[in-house]
Design a protein around this motif. Structure first.
Motif, PDB file in Angstrom:
ATOM      1  N   THR A  15     -51.373  23.261  -7.761  1.00  0.00           N
ATOM      2  CA  THR A  15     -50.113  23.064  -7.043  1.00  0.00           C
ATOM      3  C   THR A  15     -49.293  22.469  -8.100  1.00  0.00           C
ATOM      4  OG1 THR A  15     -50.980  20.906  -6.600  1.00  0.00           O
ATOM      5  CG2 THR A  15     -51.141  22.832  -4.898  1.00  0.00           C
ATOM      6  N   SER A  16     -49.336  22.130  -9.147  1.00  0.00           N
ATOM      7  CA  SER A  16     -48.273  21.665 -10.193  1.00  0.00           C
ATOM      8  C   SER A  16     -47.634  22.663 -10.662  1.00  0.00           C
ATOM      9  CB  SER A  16     -48.721  20.502 -11.135  1.00  0.00           C
ATOM     10  OG  SER A  16     -49.909  20.940 -11.862  1.00  0.00           O
ATOM     11  N   LEU A  17     -48.250  24.181 -10.592  1.00  0.00           N
ATOM     12  CA  LEU A  17     -47.431  25.117 -11.262  1.00  0.00           C
ATOM     13  C   LEU A  17     -47.454  25.163 -12.699  1.00  0.00           C
ATOM     14  CD1 LEU A  17     -44.778  26.015  -8.632  1.00  0.00           C
ATOM     15  CD2 LEU A  17     -46.974  26.893  -8.608  1.00  0.00           C
ATOM     16  N   ASP A  18     -48.425  24.593 -13.412  1.00  0.00           N
ATOM     17  CA  ASP A  18     -48.142  24.349 -14.945  1.00  0.00           C
ATOM     18  C   ASP A  18     -48.754  25.911 -15.356  1.00  0.00           C
ATOM     19  OD1 ASP A  18     -47.932  21.881 -14.613  1.00  0.00           O
ATOM     20  OD2 ASP A  18     -50.006  21.393 -15.082  1.00  0.00           O
ATOM     21  N   GLY A  19     -49.304  26.820 -14.450  1.00  0.00           N
ATOM     22  CA  GLY A  19     -49.769  27.869 -15.021  1.00  0.00           C
ATOM     23  C   GLY A  19     -51.040  28.130 -14.552  1.00  0.00           C
ATOM     24  N   ASN A  49     -39.424  33.235 -12.689  1.00  0.00           N
ATOM     25  CA  ASN A  49     -39.311  34.236 -11.366  1.00  0.00           C
ATOM     26  C   ASN A  49     -40.726  33.765 -10.300  1.00  0.00           C
ATOM     27  OD1 ASN A  49     -37.058  35.301 -11.662  1.00  0.00           O
ATOM     28  ND2 ASN A  49     -38.084  36.980 -13.031  1.00  0.00           N
ATOM     29  N   TRP A  50     -42.206  33.754 -11.150  1.00  0.00           N
ATOM     30  CA  TRP A  50     -42.702  33.429 -10.366  1.00  0.00           C
ATOM     31  C   TRP A  50     -43.222  32.023  -9.754  1.00  0.00           C
ATOM     32  CZ3 TRP A  50     -46.577  36.083  -7.460  1.00  0.00           C
ATOM     33  CH2 TRP A  50     -46.729  37.270  -7.731  1.00  0.00           C
ATOM     34  N   ILE A  51     -42.595  31.041 -10.749  1.00  0.00           N
ATOM     35  CA  ILE A  51     -42.465  29.803 -10.218  1.00  0.00           C
ATOM     36  C   ILE A  51     -41.639  29.533  -8.945  1.00  0.00           C
ATOM     37  CG2 ILE A  51     -41.629  27.313 -10.807  1.00  0.00           C
ATOM     38  CD1 ILE A  51     -42.357  28.078 -13.655  1.00  0.00           C
ATOM     39  N   SER A  52     -40.596  30.319  -8.927  1.00  0.00           N
ATOM     40  CA  SER A  52     -39.783  30.177  -7.811  1.00  0.00           C
ATOM     41  C   SER A  52     -40.389  30.679  -6.759  1.00  0.00           C
ATOM     42  CB  SER A  52     -38.420  30.977  -8.056  1.00  0.00           C
ATOM     43  OG  SER A  52     -37.452  30.973  -6.904  1.00  0.00           O
ATOM     44  N   VAL A  53     -41.095  32.127  -6.589  1.00  0.00           N
ATOM     45  CA  VAL A  53     -41.974  32.471  -5.467  1.00  0.00           C
ATOM     46  C   VAL A  53     -43.037  31.404  -5.149  1.00  0.00           C
ATOM     47  CG1 VAL A  53     -43.336  34.407  -5.114  1.00  0.00           C
ATOM     48  CG2 VAL A  53     -41.288  34.919  -6.259  1.00  0.00           C
ATOM     49  N   LEU A  54     -43.849  30.963  -5.893  1.00  0.00           N
ATOM     50  CA  LEU A  54     -44.719  30.064  -5.561  1.00  0.00           C
ATOM     51  C   LEU A  54     -44.175  28.762  -4.890  1.00  0.00           C
ATOM     52  CD1 LEU A  54     -47.308  30.652  -8.662  1.00  0.00           C
ATOM     53  CD2 LEU A  54     -47.600  31.596  -6.277  1.00  0.00           C
ATOM     54  N   GLU A  67     -47.803  40.824   0.876  1.00  0.00           N
ATOM     55  CA  GLU A  67     -47.479  41.379  -0.039  1.00  0.00           C
ATOM     56  C   GLU A  67     -47.558  40.650  -1.506  1.00  0.00           C
ATOM     57  OE1 GLU A  67     -45.682  44.631  -2.360  1.00  0.00           O
ATOM     58  OE2 GLU A  67     -46.370  44.493  -0.145  1.00  0.00           O
ATOM     59  N   LEU A  68     -47.325  39.346  -1.248  1.00  0.00           N
ATOM     60  CA  LEU A  68     -47.368  38.210  -2.208  1.00  0.00           C
ATOM     61  C   LEU A  68     -48.929  38.404  -2.853  1.00  0.00           C
ATOM     62  CD1 LEU A  68     -46.497  35.956  -4.064  1.00  0.00           C
ATOM     63  CD2 LEU A  68     -46.779  34.451  -2.232  1.00  0.00           C
ATOM     64  N   ASN A  69     -49.820  38.192  -1.935  1.00  0.00           N
ATOM     65  CA  ASN A  69     -51.378  38.130  -2.220  1.00  0.00           C
ATOM     66  C   ASN A  69     -51.458  39.488  -3.205  1.00  0.00           C
ATOM     67  OD1 ASN A  69     -53.921  37.356  -2.288  1.00  0.00           O
ATOM     68  ND2 ASN A  69     -54.169  37.428  -0.154  1.00  0.00           N
ATOM     69  N   LYS A  70     -51.139  40.596  -2.633  1.00  0.00           N
ATOM     70  CA  LYS A  70     -51.469  41.714  -3.626  1.00  0.00           C
ATOM     71  C   LYS A  70     -50.858  41.861  -4.851  1.00  0.00           C
ATOM     72  CE  LYS A  70     -50.992  46.756  -3.603  1.00  0.00           C
ATOM     73  NZ  LYS A  70     -50.634  48.180  -2.868  1.00  0.00           N
ATOM     74  N   ASN A  71     -49.492  41.347  -5.074  1.00  0.00           N
ATOM     75  CA  ASN A  71     -48.871  41.156  -6.333  1.00  0.00           C
ATOM     76  C   ASN A  71     -49.643  39.981  -7.164  1.00  0.00           C
ATOM     77  OD1 ASN A  71     -47.120  43.177  -5.680  1.00  0.00           O
ATOM     78  ND2 ASN A  71     -45.562  41.885  -4.898  1.00  0.00           N
ATOM     79  N   TYR A  72     -49.972  39.121  -6.652  1.00  0.00           N
ATOM     80  CA  TYR A  72     -50.433  37.945  -7.425  1.00  0.00           C
ATOM     81  C   TYR A  72     -51.702  38.358  -7.761  1.00  0.00           C
ATOM     82  CZ  TYR A  72     -51.966  33.279  -8.653  1.00  0.00           C
ATOM     83  OH  TYR A  72     -52.381  32.330  -9.626  1.00  0.00           O
ATOM     84  N   THR A  73     -52.495  39.054  -6.993  1.00  0.00           N
ATOM     85  CA  THR A  73     -53.992  39.327  -7.503  1.00  0.00           C
ATOM     86  C   THR A  73     -53.855  40.296  -8.577  1.00  0.00           C
ATOM     87  OG1 THR A  73     -54.638  39.268  -5.376  1.00  0.00           O
ATOM     88  CG2 THR A  73     -56.192  40.384  -6.674  1.00  0.00           C
ATOM     89  N   GLU A 200     -39.428  20.704 -17.524  1.00  0.00           N
ATOM     90  CA  GLU A 200     -40.601  21.075 -16.784  1.00  0.00           C
ATOM     91  C   GLU A 200     -41.445  19.840 -16.235  1.00  0.00           C
ATOM     92  OE1 GLU A 200     -43.264  23.784 -18.664  1.00  0.00           O
ATOM     93  OE2 GLU A 200     -41.716  24.466 -19.757  1.00  0.00           O
ATOM     94  N   TYR A 201     -41.395  18.704 -16.992  1.00  0.00           N
ATOM     95  CA  TYR A 201     -42.121  17.610 -16.367  1.00  0.00           C
ATOM     96  C   TYR A 201     -41.511  16.498 -17.269  1.00  0.00           C
ATOM     97  CZ  TYR A 201     -44.661  18.485 -20.735  1.00  0.00           C
ATOM     98  OH  TYR A 201     -44.801  18.977 -22.206  1.00  0.00           O
ATOM     99  N   ASP A 202     -41.902  15.099 -16.547  1.00  0.00           N
ATOM    100  CA  ASP A 202     -41.290  13.759 -17.333  1.00  0.00           C
ATOM    101  C   ASP A 202     -42.389  13.363 -18.397  1.00  0.00           C
ATOM    102  OD1 ASP A 202     -40.347  11.436 -17.897  1.00  0.00           O
ATOM    103  OD2 ASP A 202     -41.154  10.415 -16.303  1.00  0.00           O
ATOM    104  N   ASN A 203     -42.005  14.068 -19.628  1.00  0.00           N
ATOM    105  CA  ASN A 203     -42.960  13.890 -20.953  1.00  0.00           C
ATOM    106  C   ASN A 203     -43.288  12.447 -21.005  1.00  0.00           C
ATOM    107  OD1 ASN A 203     -44.400  14.568 -23.040  1.00  0.00           O
ATOM    108  ND2 ASN A 203     -42.753  13.951 -24.628  1.00  0.00           N
ATOM    109  N   LYS A 204     -44.831  12.080 -20.794  1.00  0.00           N
ATOM    110  CA  LYS A 204     -45.208  10.724 -21.124  1.00  0.00           C
ATOM    111  C   LYS A 204     -44.647   9.734 -20.069  1.00  0.00           C
ATOM    112  CE  LYS A 204     -46.760  11.633 -26.083  1.00  0.00           C
ATOM    113  NZ  LYS A 204     -46.514  10.945 -27.401  1.00  0.00           N
ATOM    114  N   GLY A 205     -44.002  10.097 -19.063  1.00  0.00           N
ATOM    115  CA  GLY A 205     -43.413   9.063 -18.047  1.00  0.00           C
ATOM    116  C   GLY A 205     -42.205   8.289 -18.620  1.00  0.00           C
TER     117      GLY A 205
END
Length: 356
Positions: A15-19, A49-54, A67-73, A200-205
């Protein structure tokens, strides 16, 4: 399909959408003892674009989700196929794929992980074990967390196994049962505010460290109903979107202060969640790289030995364990525990799609 050796790929999108995390795993079982080797592994980042969609798919209609399920698969199949080709992987028993969680509402008898359509076996030319959560919810469980059986089998030497990903979760043995549950949001919130700074993230906090803890916001977060519930319990992004972020947004403080306050909140909830405040805490997930967060957890648990493993296990533990869940499914063995999810019974979950 019971044998002594398995050659598989574990695939996980958190769920953090790292990939998409992919790990080529070899398992061996001797005298009921499992051993593993993590070989080639990598994370394939999502494009913008995928980050925005997810991020926004939680609000999609059923037609849009289909439709998303098919495209993501299709996307996932291409990522898996490229990984296999890049590393010249041969003789795989299966690809064991979690998919990506869009909706998680076990209280309504519903959970949705996209990327688990039958076509994935055809598009990857592999046997695929996937869709691990649905059956558990149908049996009255939370459908999560599923990783704890892997903690029991592969990492039993530690008192606690904790993952710091989109959410924090923990598993441990109590009265000869594996207990596990989600604790609180982590990177789903921390990354949300880092993104507002163009990161993208808070590097090392490092940004969190510069902020100040807001005691009023902290108190409101700590009194949320979820934290008063007994396990089994689990969290989805709906909780962040509908409950957590609106509370934070009511406080007109800097992003650094929000990050600092939420890091303190995470540490407090983790400390409260552990029944025993000493021993070994095996810690994985992207949040383990957040030095400030780890320091705050250590401050709340001064007697706990926080153990952060080597990079391959730290980053790919969930892919490793979903690979194991897939192997257990191939063997027809239990891979989901009622003591963890609250299902009616222990069971062997997941769907097998054969490469025809």
């Amino acid at each position: 399909m019971k044998k002594d050796y398995y050659n598989v790929i574990g695939v996980m999108s958190g769920t953090s959408l790292d990939g998409v995390d992919l790990a080529h795993i070899q398992f061996e079982i001797k005298n009921d003892k499992w051993a593993f080797k993590i070989l080639e592994c990598e994370t394939i980042s999502y494009d913008i674009n995928w980050i925005s969609v997810l991020k926004t798919a939680v609000d999609y209609t059923k037609i849009q989700l289909d439709e998303l399920n098919k495209n993501y698969t299709q996307l996932l199949a291409s990522i898996i196929s490229n990984f296999i080709d890049k590393h010249s992987l041969k003789d795989l028993d299966a690809v064991c794929s979690h998919g990506h969680t869009i909706l998680h509402q076990p209280q309504n008898g519903f959970t949705l992980q996209i990327g688990n359509l039958p076509e994935i076996a055809k598009w990857t030319h592999q046997n695929v074990v996937c869709d691990f959560r649905v059956q558990d919810v149908q049996l009255g469980g939370q459908g999560a967390p599923l990783v704890p059986i892997g903690d029991r089998i592969l990492f039993s030497e530690y008192d606690y196994c904790m993952n710091l990903g989109g959410f924090s979760n923990v598993s441990f043995e109590e009265n000869e049962q594996r207990i596990a549950f989600d604790i609180s949001p982590v990177n789903t919130v921390l990354n949300f505010y880092a993104n507002q700074l163009g990161l993208e993230y808070d590097n090392k906090g490092e940004i969190s460290r510069t902020g100040k803890c807001n005691p009023i916001l902290l108190a409101k977060l700590n009194t949320l109903d979820f934290y008063q519930k007994k396990y089994p319990k689990s969290l989805g992004f709906e909780f962040v979107k509908e409950t957590v972020l609106p509370i934070i947004e009511k406080h007109k403080i800097s992003i650094a202060d929000k990050l600092n306050t939420f890091s303190e909140h995470i540490a407090i909830q983790i400390a409260l969640a552990l029944p025993k405040k000493e021993g070994s805490l095996f810690t994985t997930g992207g949040g383990a790289y957040n030095d400030f967060l780890i320091e705050r957890i250590q401050a709340k648990l001064p007697e706990m030995n926080i153990i952060i493993p080597p990079k391959k296990i730290l980053e790919f533990k969930e892919a490793l364990i979903f690979a194991l869940l897939g192997v257990l499914k191939l063997r027809g063995e239990i891979n989901a525990l009622k003591s963890v999810t609250g299902a009616k019974q222990d069971h062997s979950t997941g769907v097998l799609f054969l490469n025809k």
